[in-house]
Each structure stands twice: as structure tokens, then as C-alpha cells.
Design an enzyme around this catalytic site. Structure first.
Site, mmCIF file in Angstrom:
data_model
loop_
_atom_site.group_PDB
_atom_site.id
_atom_site.type_symbol
_atom_site.label_atom_id
_atom_site.label_comp_id
_atom_site.label_asym_id
_atom_site.label_seq_id
_atom_site.Cartn_x
_atom_site.Cartn_y
_atom_site.Cartn_z
ATOM 1 N N THR A 69 0.527 -0.829 0.275
ATOM 2 C CA THR A 69 -0.293 0.232 0.392
ATOM 3 C C THR A 69 0.590 1.248 0.018
ATOM 4 O O THR A 69 2.367 1.197 0.062
ATOM 5 C CB THR A 69 -0.523 -0.036 0.819
ATOM 6 N N LYS A 73 3.632 1.364 -4.420
ATOM 7 C CA LYS A 73 2.748 0.603 -5.169
ATOM 8 C C LYS A 73 4.222 0.645 -6.232
ATOM 9 O O LYS A 73 3.580 -0.412 -7.653
ATOM 10 C CB LYS A 73 1.289 0.764 -5.714
ATOM 11 N N ASN A 94 0.154 -3.252 -6.467
ATOM 12 C CA ASN A 94 -0.239 -3.763 -4.596
ATOM 13 C C ASN A 94 -0.742 -5.046 -4.635
ATOM 14 O O ASN A 94 -1.278 -5.427 -3.046
ATOM 15 C CB ASN A 94 -1.827 -3.084 -4.447
ATOM 16 N N ASP A 109 -7.059 -3.589 -7.123
ATOM 17 C CA ASP A 109 -7.982 -2.547 -6.650
ATOM 18 C C ASP A 109 -8.891 -2.931 -7.934
ATOM 19 O O ASP A 109 -9.525 -3.143 -7.368
ATOM 20 C CB ASP A 109 -6.742 -1.327 -6.840
ATOM 21 N N GLY A 132 -11.326 11.813 -9.823
ATOM 22 C CA GLY A 132 -9.915 11.521 -9.800
ATOM 23 C C GLY A 132 -9.080 10.541 -10.427
ATOM 24 O O GLY A 132 -9.622 10.372 -12.024
ATOM 25 N N ALA A 133 -7.401 11.091 -10.228
ATOM 26 C CA ALA A 133 -6.797 10.411 -11.122
ATOM 27 C C ALA A 133 -5.384 9.665 -10.953
ATOM 28 O O ALA A 133 -4.032 9.536 -10.723
ATOM 29 C CB ALA A 133 -6.461 11.535 -12.041
ATOM 30 N N GLY A 134 -6.041 9.556 -9.522
ATOM 31 C CA GLY A 134 -4.419 8.887 -8.601
ATOM 32 C C GLY A 134 -4.658 7.721 -8.936
ATOM 33 O O GLY A 134 -5.072 6.664 -9.625
ATOM 34 N N GLY A 135 -4.006 6.570 -7.930
ATOM 35 C CA GLY A 135 -3.880 5.318 -8.034
ATOM 36 C C GLY A 135 -4.725 4.883 -8.198
ATOM 37 O O GLY A 135 -4.662 3.531 -8.919
ATOM 38 N N GLY A 256 -17.359 0.886 -0.544
ATOM 39 C CA GLY A 256 -15.541 0.452 -0.950
ATOM 40 C C GLY A 256 -15.487 -0.415 -0.141
ATOM 41 O O GLY A 256 -14.366 -0.749 -0.448
HETATM 42 P P1 NDP Z 1 -3.955 9.376 -4.553
HETATM 43 O O1 NDP Z 1 -3.411 10.338 -3.663
HETATM 44 O O2 NDP Z 1 -3.032 8.512 -5.630
HETATM 45 O O3 NDP Z 1 -4.812 9.988 -4.966
HETATM 46 C C1 NDP Z 1 -6.238 10.840 -4.764
HETATM 47 C C2 NDP Z 1 -6.538 11.011 -5.386
HETATM 48 O O4 NDP Z 1 -7.910 11.873 -5.078
HETATM 49 C C3 NDP Z 1 -6.593 12.621 -7.133
HETATM 50 O O5 NDP Z 1 -7.201 12.159 -8.157
HETATM 51 C C4 NDP Z 1 -7.060 13.770 -6.224
HETATM 52 O O6 NDP Z 1 -6.844 14.619 -6.911
HETATM 53 C C5 NDP Z 1 -8.145 13.799 -5.733
HETATM 54 N N1 NDP Z 1 -8.013 14.261 -4.134
HETATM 55 C C6 NDP Z 1 -8.329 14.228 -3.000
HETATM 56 N N2 NDP Z 1 -8.986 15.252 -1.943
HETATM 57 C C7 NDP Z 1 -8.815 16.016 -3.087
HETATM 58 C C8 NDP Z 1 -9.957 17.182 -2.402
HETATM 59 N N3 NDP Z 1 -9.990 17.717 -1.569
HETATM 60 N N4 NDP Z 1 -10.815 17.319 -4.076
HETATM 61 C C9 NDP Z 1 -10.744 17.084 -4.906
HETATM 62 N N5 NDP Z 1 -9.361 16.477 -5.496
HETATM 63 C C10 NDP Z 1 -8.973 15.567 -4.043
HETATM 64 O O7 NDP Z 1 -4.809 8.338 -3.673
HETATM 65 P P2 NDP Z 1 -5.648 6.549 -3.917
HETATM 66 O O8 NDP Z 1 -6.405 7.180 -6.019
HETATM 67 O O9 NDP Z 1 -4.115 5.256 -3.800
HETATM 68 O O10 NDP Z 1 -6.585 6.584 -2.882
HETATM 69 C C11 NDP Z 1 -8.225 7.467 -3.272
HETATM 70 C C12 NDP Z 1 -8.619 6.652 -2.350
HETATM 71 O O11 NDP Z 1 -9.169 5.322 -2.674
HETATM 72 C C13 NDP Z 1 -8.362 7.129 -0.684
HETATM 73 O O12 NDP Z 1 -8.879 7.709 0.027
HETATM 74 C C14 NDP Z 1 -7.852 5.518 -0.719
HETATM 75 O O13 NDP Z 1 -8.571 5.023 1.029
HETATM 76 C C15 NDP Z 1 -9.281 4.518 -1.471
HETATM 77 N N6 NDP Z 1 -8.437 3.252 -1.592
HETATM 78 C C16 NDP Z 1 -9.540 2.643 -1.861
HETATM 79 C C17 NDP Z 1 -9.445 0.795 -1.936
HETATM 80 C C18 NDP Z 1 -10.612 -0.054 -1.616
HETATM 81 O O14 NDP Z 1 -9.918 -1.238 -1.585
HETATM 82 N N7 NDP Z 1 -12.098 0.678 -1.532
HETATM 83 C C19 NDP Z 1 -8.533 0.340 -2.742
HETATM 84 C C20 NDP Z 1 -7.521 2.051 -2.835
HETATM 85 C C21 NDP Z 1 -7.656 3.079 -2.300
HETATM 86 P P3 NDP Z 1 -5.349 15.867 -7.114
HETATM 87 O O15 NDP Z 1 -4.970 14.841 -8.660
HETATM 88 O O16 NDP Z 1 -6.253 17.052 -7.703
HETATM 89 O O17 NDP Z 1 -4.619 15.268 -5.926
#
Ligand code: NDP
Length: 291
Positions: A69, A73, A94, A109, A132-135, A256
Site C-alpha cells: 500500500t 505501489k 498492490n 484494486d 480522481g486520477a490517482g492510484g 468501498g
Molecule cells: P492518490 O493520492 O493517488 O489520489 C488521490 C486522488 O484524490 C487524486 O485524484 C486527488 O486529486 C484527489 N483528491 C484528493 N483530495 C481532493 C479534494 N479535496 N478535491 C478534489 N480532489 C481531491 O490516492 P489513491 O488513488 O491511492 O486513493 C484514493 C482513495 O481510494 C483513498 O481514500 C483510498 O482509501 C481509496 N482506496 C480504496 C480501496 C478499496 O479497496 N476500497 C483501494 C485503494 C484505494 P489531485 O490529483 O488533484 O491531487
């Protein structure tokens, strides 16, 4: 009469930093027990500078595999022996699986998400809006495309990060898809109206994660309509504000915990070759999150 005895447990686990709040052990170990497996899932705090040594430790101890995690990753890939095909497309891992002594990186995931979605809907030809565009967004969007979705819109606060994901989708992912894939990216600054004809709406941001449980996601809730499936990646708390609002609008929802259980099921199948009971896993998590 003498019995065969075996006091050696098989090991798997999770490497992260910080990791103390990761609840995966609480859903995996009851599933092992129900399968009659004397296995242990260790929640291990691994600082970034110790990752290589930790991976070598897992090799030395003969771990059957382990989850990774935040923040490992991507970094873990350089210490592995190979990657599964979708992990290679995403550039993130992951779940590591020991296959005949080789550590192979997979990404469960997105696969877990798609498995929970498929219980409600066939992704073929569907149109998805992903926030979102993160992991998490990366894993989900790649697997949705590979599962047959034909349109994916990425909406993110940082447009540069959205562009990186669109490049992945339009590159190797589109080539690996049997259907044609159309993509779009939108910078997220206002209340977003979900377009008519959208099938799946997915929050893959961290908005709504404990302790900010009432954080408002910038979506015009009245644009959610009952034929849409609305999913949220946030496992804690599972009934996020978005999930509650979507239910009020008459949408089908996926929380989730379903994604978390879905990826846990696939991990156990990879490690043990056996099919765990997802209800036992979900019940264990619900007890934690409702306590
Ligand atoms: P990352 O840090 O890689 O990405 C976070 C994302 O959230 C980005 O797109 C970021 O935008 C956006 N973001 C965060 N805060 C804000 C805000 N206030 N307004 C707008 N956009 C926001 O995290 P991950 O992708 O790894 O994880 C995201 C969530 O997914 C976590 O909360 C995690 O718990 C959950 N998760 C759940 C899993 C499950 O099995 N249920 C598995 C994996 C993750 P920006 O790029 O602009 O910063």
C-alpha cells in the site's frame, strides 16, 4: 496413534508506511480460518528506505505473497521478478504473488472493483465518469476499459495528473482492448453535472475518508438518475455522503468495502489457489467500521 504435525504457518502480509490503520488483516485472516488454512497475514510497517530489504526478507521467509500500500505501489516494481499484464499497463502493483519462487506484481484494486460491479451490471459498452486520477482511479479505469467499457471520462482537480492517466488509457490500454475506447478529461473546479447517458459514476478520490466524513464532493446530486450505478472507493466509512445521496436519488450503489473485499478475494485466490467466502470478509470489516 501418532498424528502428522505441522507447526509452520504460511505467511502473507501488507507492506505500507504508515500502515497501522490498514484493516486488511481483519478480513483476510477470518477467510483463511474458514478455509481451514493455518496462514498468517502480517501488517508490516516498512519505511520507504527499507523496501528493498523488506522484499528480500519476504523472499527469505518464503512468503506466499504480500500486498503493498501507500507509498510502495510503484517503487516496489524494481525489486520484483515480473508483472501481470494489467499491473504493467498501470505501472502500479498492490499484490505480489510468489509463483514458483518468483515474485510477480499484480494489481487487484481495479479487478476487485470490476468483480463487485459485474454482480450488478455487464460493463460491455458502458459509459463511465470517474472522479480522481490517482492510484485508485488508474486501477479502476484500466480494468473497466479491459472489461469492455467504451467511454471513460476522467475528472480531476489537477489536469496534469488527469492527462497522465488519459495517456495510459489511450496508449497500451486502448491497444489491449477488443472494443473501441473513447476518453475525455475535464478539470474539476465546479459542481459537475453528470451527463445524461452515463452508466457508472465513480468517486476514486480520497474525498469522504475518515475523519472528513461530511466533505462534499463537487457533483450536482440532482444529475444522478436511478439507472446509474454510483460507486465510492472510500472504505471508512462505507456509507459516504455520496453513497447516501445516490441512494436517495434511487441509484444502485457500490461502496468501498465491496471493492476492498473484491481485491482481498482475488489476492487470496492468487496466494492459496482457493476461493474464500466474501461474506465472512465483509462481515469482519463491517464489525470494525460500525464499532
Ligand atoms: P492518490 O493520492 O493517488 O489520489 C488521490 C486522488 O484524490 C487524486 O485524484 C486527488 O486529486 C484527489 N483528491 C484528493 N483530495 C481532493 C479534494 N479535496 N478535491 C478534489 N480532489 C481531491 O490516492 P489513491 O488513488 O491511492 O486513493 C484514493 C482513495 O481510494 C483513498 O481514500 C483510498 O482509501 C481509496 N482506496 C480504496 C480501496 C478499496 O479497496 N476500497 C483501494 C485503494 C484505494 P489531485 O490529483 O488533484 O491531487
Amino acid at each position: 496413534m501418532a498424528k502428522d504435525m505441522n507447526f509452520k504457518q504460511e505467511l502473507v502480509g501488507c507492506f505500507g508506511f504508515p500502515v497501522a490503520e490498514n484493516p486488511t488483516q481483519a478480513m483476510i485472516e477470518p477467510a483463511f480460518e474458514a478455509l481451514g488454512l493455518d496462514w498468517r497475514y502480517l501488517t508490516l510497517e516498512v519505511k520507504p528506505e527499507n523496501l528493498e530489504k523488506a522484499v528480500n526478507g519476504a523472499r527469505s521467509f518464503g512468503f506466499k505473497g504480500f500486498n503493498c500500500t501507500i507509498p510502495h505501489k510503484v517503487e516496489v516494481i524494481q525489486y520484483l521478478d515480473g508483472l501481470g499484464s494489467s499491473a504493467e499497463l498501470m505501472g502500479a502493483v498492490n499484490c505480489i504473488v510468489n509463483r514458483d519462487g518468483k515474485l510477480i506484481g499484480e494489481n487487484t484494486d481495479g479487478k476487485g472493483f470490476v468483480e463487485s460491479l459485474k454482480k450488478k451490471s455487464d460493463p460491455t459498452g458502458k459509459s463511465c465518469v470517474i472522479f480522481g486520477a490517482g492510484g485508485a482511479a488508474r486501477a479502476i479505469s484500466v480494468e473497466l476499459a479491459l472489461a469492455g467499457c467504451s467511454k471513460i471520462t476522467i475528472i480531476n482537480r489537477s489536469i496534469e495528473r488527469a492527462k497522465e492517466l488519459i495517456d495510459i488509457l489511450e496508449g497500451g490500454v486502448a491497444q489491449a482492448c477488443s472494443q473501441s475506447l473513447s476518453t475525455q478529461m475535464i478539470e474539476w473546479n465546479d459542481n459537475y453535472n453528470i451527463p445524461i447517458g452515463t452508466d457508472y459514476v465513480i468517486n476514486a478520490t480520497s474525498i469522504g475518508l475518515y475523519p472528513d466524513i461530511n466533505a462534499k464532493i463537487n457533483i450536482n446530486i440532482s444529475s444522478l438518475t436511478p439507472e446509474m450505478i454510483v460507486a465510492d472507493v472510500i472504505p471508512n466509512p462505507p456509507k459516504t455522503r455520496l453513497i447516501r445521496d445516490a441512494r436517495e436519488q434511487g441509484c444502485t450503489t457500490i461502496d468501498g468495502l465491496e471493492m476492498l473485499v473484491g481485491q482481498g478475494v482475488i489476492g487470496i485466490e492468487y496466494w492459496t489457489g482457493k476461493n474464500p467466502n466474501p461474506e465472512i470478509m465483509r462481515d469482519s470489516l463491517e464489525k470494525i467500521f460500525s464499532a
